[in-house]
Scaffold this motif. Structure first.
Motif, PDB file in Angstrom:
ATOM      1  N   ASP A   5       0.833  -1.209   0.000  1.00  0.00           N
ATOM      2  CA  ASP A   5       0.000   0.000   0.000  1.00  0.00           C
ATOM      3  C   ASP A   5       0.869   1.261   0.000  1.00  0.00           C
ATOM      4  O   ASP A   5       0.580   2.224  -0.722  1.00  0.00           O
ATOM      5  N   ARG A   6       1.913   1.236   0.812  1.00  0.00           N
ATOM      6  CA  ARG A   6       2.831   2.382   0.869  1.00  0.00           C
ATOM      7  C   ARG A   6       3.497   2.599  -0.481  1.00  0.00           C
ATOM      8  O   ARG A   6       3.642   3.726  -0.947  1.00  0.00           O
ATOM      9  N   TRP A   7       3.935   1.483  -1.117  1.00  0.00           N
ATOM     10  CA  TRP A   7       4.593   1.588  -2.414  1.00  0.00           C
ATOM     11  C   TRP A   7       3.633   2.133  -3.475  1.00  0.00           C
ATOM     12  O   TRP A   7       3.996   3.023  -4.242  1.00  0.00           O
ATOM     13  N   VAL A   8       2.427   1.604  -3.527  1.00  0.00           N
ATOM     14  CA  VAL A   8       1.433   2.068  -4.504  1.00  0.00           C
ATOM     15  C   VAL A   8       1.160   3.560  -4.308  1.00  0.00           C
ATOM     16  O   VAL A   8       1.071   4.311  -5.282  1.00  0.00           O
ATOM     17  N   ALA A   9       1.044   3.982  -3.065  1.00  0.00           N
ATOM     18  CA  ALA A   9       0.804   5.398  -2.782  1.00  0.00           C
ATOM     19  C   ALA A   9       1.987   6.253  -3.247  1.00  0.00           C
ATOM     20  O   ALA A   9       1.791   7.296  -3.890  1.00  0.00           O
ATOM     21  N   ALA A  10       3.208   5.817  -2.948  1.00  0.00           N
ATOM     22  CA  ALA A  10       4.389   6.596  -3.318  1.00  0.00           C
ATOM     23  C   ALA A  10       4.602   6.600  -4.832  1.00  0.00           C
ATOM     24  O   ALA A  10       4.832   7.666  -5.432  1.00  0.00           O
ATOM     25  N   ALA A  11       4.528   5.432  -5.476  1.00  0.00           N
ATOM     26  CA  ALA A  11       4.719   5.361  -6.924  1.00  0.00           C
ATOM     27  C   ALA A  11       3.589   6.092  -7.636  1.00  0.00           C
ATOM     28  O   ALA A  11       3.817   6.786  -8.634  1.00  0.00           O
ATOM     29  N   GLY A  12       2.366   5.940  -7.119  1.00  0.00           N
ATOM     30  CA  GLY A  12       1.232   6.647  -7.702  1.00  0.00           C
ATOM     31  C   GLY A  12       1.405   8.151  -7.622  1.00  0.00           C
ATOM     32  O   GLY A  12       1.129   8.872  -8.586  1.00  0.00           O
ATOM     33  N   ALA A  13       1.874   8.641  -6.476  1.00  0.00           N
ATOM     34  CA  ALA A  13       2.098  10.077  -6.319  1.00  0.00           C
ATOM     35  C   ALA A  13       3.153  10.559  -7.317  1.00  0.00           C
ATOM     36  O   ALA A  13       3.011  11.627  -7.916  1.00  0.00           O
ATOM     37  N   GLU A  14       4.182   9.767  -7.506  1.00  0.00           N
ATOM     38  CA  GLU A  14       5.239  10.115  -8.461  1.00  0.00           C
ATOM     39  C   GLU A  14       4.694  10.213  -9.890  1.00  0.00           C
ATOM     40  O   GLU A  14       5.148  11.023 -10.686  1.00  0.00           O
ATOM     41  N   LEU A  15       3.705   9.355 -10.209  1.00  0.00           N
ATOM     42  CA  LEU A  15       3.167   9.278 -11.566  1.00  0.00           C
ATOM     43  C   LEU A  15       1.828   9.997 -11.741  1.00  0.00           C
ATOM     44  O   LEU A  15       1.245   9.962 -12.827  1.00  0.00           O
ATOM     45  N   GLY A  16       1.327  10.599 -10.663  1.00  0.00           N
ATOM     46  CA  GLY A  16       0.066  11.318 -10.744  1.00  0.00           C
ATOM     47  C   GLY A  16      -1.146  10.405 -10.791  1.00  0.00           C
ATOM     48  O   GLY A  16      -2.150  10.734 -11.420  1.00  0.00           O
ATOM     49  N   VAL A  17      -1.054   9.258 -10.109  1.00  0.00           N
ATOM     50  CA  VAL A  17      -2.146   8.281 -10.073  1.00  0.00           C
ATOM     51  C   VAL A  17      -2.585   8.105  -8.624  1.00  0.00           C
ATOM     52  O   VAL A  17      -1.757   7.861  -7.743  1.00  0.00           O
ATOM     53  N   LEU A  18      -3.880   8.216  -8.378  1.00  0.00           N
ATOM     54  CA  LEU A  18      -4.403   8.039  -7.024  1.00  0.00           C
ATOM     55  C   LEU A  18      -4.406   6.556  -6.650  1.00  0.00           C
ATOM     56  O   LEU A  18      -4.750   5.707  -7.492  1.00  0.00           O
ATOM     57  N   PRO A  19      -4.048   6.217  -5.427  1.00  0.00           N
ATOM     58  CA  PRO A  19      -4.039   4.808  -4.993  1.00  0.00           C
ATOM     59  C   PRO A  19      -5.376   4.108  -5.205  1.00  0.00           C
ATOM     60  O   PRO A  19      -5.411   2.936  -5.572  1.00  0.00           O
ATOM     61  N   GLU A  20      -6.480   4.829  -5.026  1.00  0.00           N
ATOM     62  CA  GLU A  20      -7.795   4.201  -5.197  1.00  0.00           C
ATOM     63  C   GLU A  20      -8.098   3.882  -6.659  1.00  0.00           C
ATOM     64  O   GLU A  20      -9.031   3.138  -6.960  1.00  0.00           O
ATOM     65  N   ASP A  21      -7.298   4.406  -7.577  1.00  0.00           N
ATOM     66  CA  ASP A  21      -7.472   4.099  -8.999  1.00  0.00           C
ATOM     67  C   ASP A  21      -6.642   2.893  -9.445  1.00  0.00           C
ATOM     68  O   ASP A  21      -6.664   2.529 -10.619  1.00  0.00           O
ATOM     69  N   VAL A  22      -5.931   2.289  -8.507  1.00  0.00           N
ATOM     70  CA  VAL A  22      -5.068   1.151  -8.825  1.00  0.00           C
ATOM     71  C   VAL A  22      -5.782  -0.139  -8.419  1.00  0.00           C
ATOM     72  O   VAL A  22      -6.100  -0.339  -7.253  1.00  0.00           O
ATOM     73  N   ALA A  23      -6.015  -0.995  -9.381  1.00  0.00           N
ATOM     74  CA  ALA A  23      -6.695  -2.280  -9.138  1.00  0.00           C
ATOM     75  C   ALA A  23      -5.651  -3.310  -8.702  1.00  0.00           C
ATOM     76  O   ALA A  23      -5.314  -4.240  -9.443  1.00  0.00           O
ATOM     77  N   VAL A  24      -5.123  -3.138  -7.497  1.00  0.00           N
ATOM     78  CA  VAL A  24      -4.007  -3.954  -7.014  1.00  0.00           C
ATOM     79  C   VAL A  24      -4.337  -5.443  -7.063  1.00  0.00           C
ATOM     80  O   VAL A  24      -3.565  -6.240  -7.604  1.00  0.00           O
ATOM     81  N   LYS A  25      -5.449  -5.854  -6.505  1.00  0.00           N
ATOM     82  CA  LYS A  25      -5.789  -7.278  -6.471  1.00  0.00           C
ATOM     83  C   LYS A  25      -5.924  -7.851  -7.876  1.00  0.00           C
ATOM     84  O   LYS A  25      -5.416  -8.928  -8.165  1.00  0.00           O
ATOM     85  N   ALA A  26      -6.577  -7.121  -8.771  1.00  0.00           N
ATOM     86  CA  ALA A  26      -6.757  -7.597 -10.146  1.00  0.00           C
ATOM     87  C   ALA A  26      -5.411  -7.757 -10.840  1.00  0.00           C
ATOM     88  O   ALA A  26      -5.180  -8.753 -11.536  1.00  0.00           O
ATOM     89  N   VAL A  27      -4.512  -6.800 -10.655  1.00  0.00           N
ATOM     90  CA  VAL A  27      -3.191  -6.882 -11.284  1.00  0.00           C
ATOM     91  C   VAL A  27      -2.401  -8.043 -10.699  1.00  0.00           C
ATOM     92  O   VAL A  27      -1.773  -8.813 -11.444  1.00  0.00           O
ATOM     93  N   LEU A  28      -2.427  -8.199  -9.386  1.00  0.00           N
ATOM     94  CA  LEU A  28      -1.686  -9.294  -8.754  1.00  0.00           C
ATOM     95  C   LEU A  28      -2.231 -10.656  -9.164  1.00  0.00           C
ATOM     96  O   LEU A  28      -1.461 -11.584  -9.457  1.00  0.00           O
ATOM     97  N   ASP A  29      -3.544 -10.784  -9.213  1.00  0.00           N
ATOM     98  CA  ASP A  29      -4.146 -12.057  -9.622  1.00  0.00           C
ATOM     99  C   ASP A  29      -3.798 -12.380 -11.069  1.00  0.00           C
ATOM    100  O   ASP A  29      -3.439 -13.509 -11.399  1.00  0.00           O
ATOM    101  N   MET A  30      -3.888 -11.384 -11.944  1.00  0.00           N
ATOM    102  CA  MET A  30      -3.558 -11.582 -13.346  1.00  0.00           C
ATOM    103  C   MET A  30      -2.091 -11.962 -13.497  1.00  0.00           C
ATOM    104  O   MET A  30      -1.739 -12.903 -14.214  1.00  0.00           O
ATOM    105  N   ALA A  31      -1.201 -11.263 -12.791  1.00  0.00           N
ATOM    106  CA  ALA A  31       0.230 -11.551 -12.881  1.00  0.00           C
ATOM    107  C   ALA A  31       0.538 -12.962 -12.387  1.00  0.00           C
ATOM    108  O   ALA A  31       1.349 -13.672 -12.977  1.00  0.00           O
ATOM    109  N   ARG A  32      -0.121 -13.382 -11.320  1.00  0.00           N
ATOM    110  CA  ARG A  32       0.067 -14.743 -10.801  1.00  0.00           C
ATOM    111  C   ARG A  32      -0.331 -15.773 -11.853  1.00  0.00           C
ATOM    112  O   ARG A  32       0.405 -16.730 -12.112  1.00  0.00           O
TER     113      ARG A  32
END
Length: 83
Positions: A5-32
């Motif tokens: 969560d901390r990483w998504v928030a920091a990387a998102g801030a760097e790239l101008g993306v809000l953490p709530e706009d990141v589908a973390v579970k969907a991306v992780l499941d797809m990558a798995r």
């Protein structure tokens, strides 16, 4: 807040993306599913492809669902045998 969560928030801030706009579970499941059913290096490359599709207006959940279905149905090429 965990480290991801901390990483998504920091990387998102760097790239101008809000953490709530990141589908973390969907991306992780797809990558798995790609890593286990297709090939391990395909996971980050596919996540990038997913990002490109979403950046072009595709729905993140739909993209993850389609790519996951493709990965789960993937038939690996047989390894060549030495003669």
């Amino acid at each position: 807040m965990n480290e991801l969560d901390r990483w998504v928030a920091a990387a998102g801030a760097e790239l101008g993306v809000l953490p709530e706009d990141v589908a973390v579970k969907a991306v992780l499941d797809m990558a798995r599913d790609v890593a286990h059913n297709v090939i391990r290096p395909g996971a980050p490359v596919t996540a990038y492809l997913m990002g490109l599709a979403v950046g072009r207006g595709a729905d993140p959940a739909e993209v993850a669902e389609r790519v996951t279905a493709l990965a789960l149905d993937w038939k690996r090429e047989p390894e060549p045998t030495e003669s």
